[in-house]
Design a protein around this motif. Structure first.
Motif, short mmCIF file in Angstrom:
data_model
loop_
_atom_site.label_atom_id
_atom_site.label_comp_id
_atom_site.label_asym_id
_atom_site.label_seq_id
_atom_site.Cartn_x
_atom_site.Cartn_y
_atom_site.Cartn_z
N GLY A 70 -8.58 3.44 -2.91
CA GLY A 70 -10.03 3.60 -2.77
C GLY A 70 -10.72 3.92 -4.09
O GLY A 70 -11.78 3.37 -4.39
N ASP A 71 -10.11 4.80 -4.87
CA ASP A 71 -10.70 5.16 -6.16
C ASP A 71 -10.78 3.95 -7.09
O ASP A 71 -11.80 3.73 -7.75
N LEU A 72 -9.72 3.16 -7.14
CA LEU A 72 -9.69 2.00 -8.05
C LEU A 72 -10.69 0.93 -7.64
O LEU A 72 -11.45 0.43 -8.48
N VAL A 73 -10.72 0.58 -6.36
CA VAL A 73 -11.59 -0.52 -5.96
C VAL A 73 -13.05 -0.10 -5.85
O VAL A 73 -13.95 -0.90 -6.08
N VAL A 80 -19.40 -3.51 -10.84
CA VAL A 80 -19.90 -4.87 -10.67
C VAL A 80 -21.25 -4.90 -9.95
O VAL A 80 -22.18 -5.59 -10.38
N LEU A 81 -21.37 -4.17 -8.86
CA LEU A 81 -22.57 -4.26 -8.04
C LEU A 81 -23.59 -3.15 -8.31
O LEU A 81 -24.76 -3.32 -8.00
N GLY A 82 -23.13 -2.04 -8.87
CA GLY A 82 -24.01 -0.88 -9.03
C GLY A 82 -25.30 -1.15 -9.77
O GLY A 82 -26.38 -0.77 -9.32
N SER A 104 -9.85 -12.59 -15.92
CA SER A 104 -8.43 -12.23 -15.90
C SER A 104 -8.18 -10.76 -16.29
O SER A 104 -7.11 -10.23 -16.00
N THR A 105 -9.16 -10.10 -16.87
CA THR A 105 -8.98 -8.68 -17.19
C THR A 105 -8.98 -7.83 -15.92
O THR A 105 -8.67 -6.65 -15.98
N ARG A 106 -9.33 -8.42 -14.80
CA ARG A 106 -9.35 -7.70 -13.53
C ARG A 106 -8.10 -7.96 -12.69
O ARG A 106 -8.03 -7.59 -11.52
N ASP A 107 -7.09 -8.59 -13.27
CA ASP A 107 -5.88 -8.90 -12.51
C ASP A 107 -5.18 -7.65 -12.01
O ASP A 107 -4.51 -7.68 -10.97
N ASP A 108 -5.32 -6.53 -12.72
CA ASP A 108 -4.70 -5.29 -12.24
C ASP A 108 -5.30 -4.86 -10.91
O ASP A 108 -4.58 -4.48 -9.98
N VAL A 109 -6.61 -4.98 -10.77
CA VAL A 109 -7.25 -4.62 -9.50
C VAL A 109 -6.97 -5.69 -8.45
O VAL A 109 -6.82 -5.37 -7.27
N ALA A 110 -6.84 -6.95 -8.88
CA ALA A 110 -6.48 -8.01 -7.93
C ALA A 110 -5.12 -7.72 -7.30
O ALA A 110 -4.92 -7.92 -6.10
N LEU A 111 -4.17 -7.25 -8.11
CA LEU A 111 -2.85 -6.90 -7.59
C LEU A 111 -2.94 -5.74 -6.59
O LEU A 111 -2.31 -5.76 -5.53
N HIS A 172 -4.08 -16.16 -5.74
CA HIS A 172 -3.35 -17.31 -6.30
C HIS A 172 -3.02 -17.07 -7.76
O HIS A 172 -1.93 -17.43 -8.22
N SER A 173 -3.92 -16.48 -8.48
CA SER A 173 -3.68 -16.28 -9.92
C SER A 173 -2.53 -15.31 -10.17
O SER A 173 -1.86 -15.39 -11.20
N LEU A 174 -2.27 -14.41 -9.23
CA LEU A 174 -1.19 -13.44 -9.41
C LEU A 174 0.18 -14.11 -9.46
O LEU A 174 1.10 -13.59 -10.06
N VAL A 175 0.29 -15.26 -8.81
CA VAL A 175 1.55 -16.01 -8.85
C VAL A 175 1.40 -17.26 -9.71
O VAL A 175 2.18 -18.20 -9.60
N LYS A 176 0.37 -17.24 -10.54
CA LYS A 176 0.12 -18.33 -11.51
C LYS A 176 -0.05 -19.69 -10.83
O LYS A 176 0.33 -20.72 -11.35
N TRP A 177 -0.68 -19.68 -9.65
CA TRP A 177 -0.90 -20.93 -8.94
C TRP A 177 -2.32 -21.44 -9.13
O TRP A 177 -2.60 -22.61 -8.96
N ALA A 178 -3.23 -20.59 -9.49
CA ALA A 178 -4.63 -20.99 -9.66
C ALA A 178 -4.79 -21.82 -10.92
O ALA A 178 -3.98 -21.73 -11.84
#
Length: 195
Positions: A70-73, A80-82, A104-111, A172-178
Motif C-alpha cells: 500500500g505504501d509503495l503504490v 502521478v495523479l496528485g 521503465s523506471t517504474r518496473d520496480d513498482v510494476a513487479l 509483459h515487460s517484466l518477462v521482456k515480452w513487451a
C-alpha cells in the motif's frame, strides 16, 4: 587471544523509530526484489536485527506485506495523479499519463503490482489492500478523464481501458515480452481506441 566475534547488537531505538526502520527496510527490499522477498528473516537481515525482533513488532507477516504494498503504490499514485494538470485535449492527457506509467523506471513498482495480484489470492490482508488501491486508481483516472473532456467521454470505461493497457503492458515487460518501445505501442493503441 579470542578470535570469536559476535555480531554487533542492534542499536536500541524507541518503538516508533524501530517501526519506521522496519517498514523502510521492508519497502526497500520489496522495491529491489518484489513482495515475495518479504520474509521475517529477509526483513531482519535488511534492517540489521534478529528475526525475533521483527516478529515482535510485526507478528503477522501478511499484514506487513499488505502495508508495504500500500505504501509503495499509493506513493506512485500520489506522484502521478496528485498534481496532474489538464493540458490540451483528452488524447494528449491520456497519452502523457500512459507514457508516465509505462516508463521503465517504474518496473520496480510494476513487479510489486504483478506479485500483489498473485499473492493477494492467498493473503487476505494484501488482497483487500490491492482492491482498495485499484479502486483509488480507477477513481483517480476517472477524475482525470472527466476533467479532460468536460463530460464528453464516459470516464468509467475509459479508465478501465487505461488500467488494462498499462497493467498488461507492464506485466509483459517484466518477462521482456513487451515491445521495446512501450510508449509507441501505447500511442498507437490509444489512437486506435479514441479514433
Amino acid at each position: 587471544m579470542n578470535t570469536t566475534s559476535r555480531p554487533a547488537s542492534p542499536r536500541r531505538m524507541p518503538p516508533e523509530e524501530r517501526e519506521r526502520s522496519i517498514l523502510r527496510g521492508a519497502a526497500e527490499l520489496a522495491t529491489e526484489s518484489g513482495l515475495e522477498a518479504l520474509t521475517v528473516r529477509a526483513v531482519a537481515s535488511r534492517v540489521g536485527v534478529t528475526p525475533a525482533l521483527i516478529a515482535h513488532y510485526r507478528p503477522v507477516m501478511d499484514e506487513l506485506v499488505a502495508e508495504v504494498f500500500g505504501d509503495l503504490v499509493s506513493a506512485e499514485r500520489e506522484e502521478v495523479l496528485g498534481g496532474f494538470e489538464i493540458t490540451g485535449d483528452l488524447h494528449a492527457n491520456l497519452l502523457r499519463l500512459i507514457e508516465t506509467l509505462l516508463d521503465s523506471t517504474r518496473d520496480d513498482v510494476a513487479l510489486v503490482w504483478a506479485q500483489s495480484w498473485s499473492l493477494g489470492a492467498r493473503n487476505e490482508a494484501l488482497g483487500q489492500r490491492v482492491r482498495h488501491e485499484m479502486d483509488l486508481w480507477q477513481s483517480g483516472l476517472e477524475d482525470v478523464i472527466r476533467r479532460a473532456t468536460d463530460g464528453a467521454v464516459d470516464p468509467e470505461p475509459a479508465a478501465w481501458l487505461m488500467l488494462a493497457l498499462v497493467d498488461g503492458m507492464s506485466a509483459h515487460s517484466l518477462v521482456k515480452w513487451a515491445p521495446h518501445d512501450r510508449a509507441d505501442l501505447a500511442r498507437r493503441t490509444l489512437a486506435a481506441v479514441l479514433g
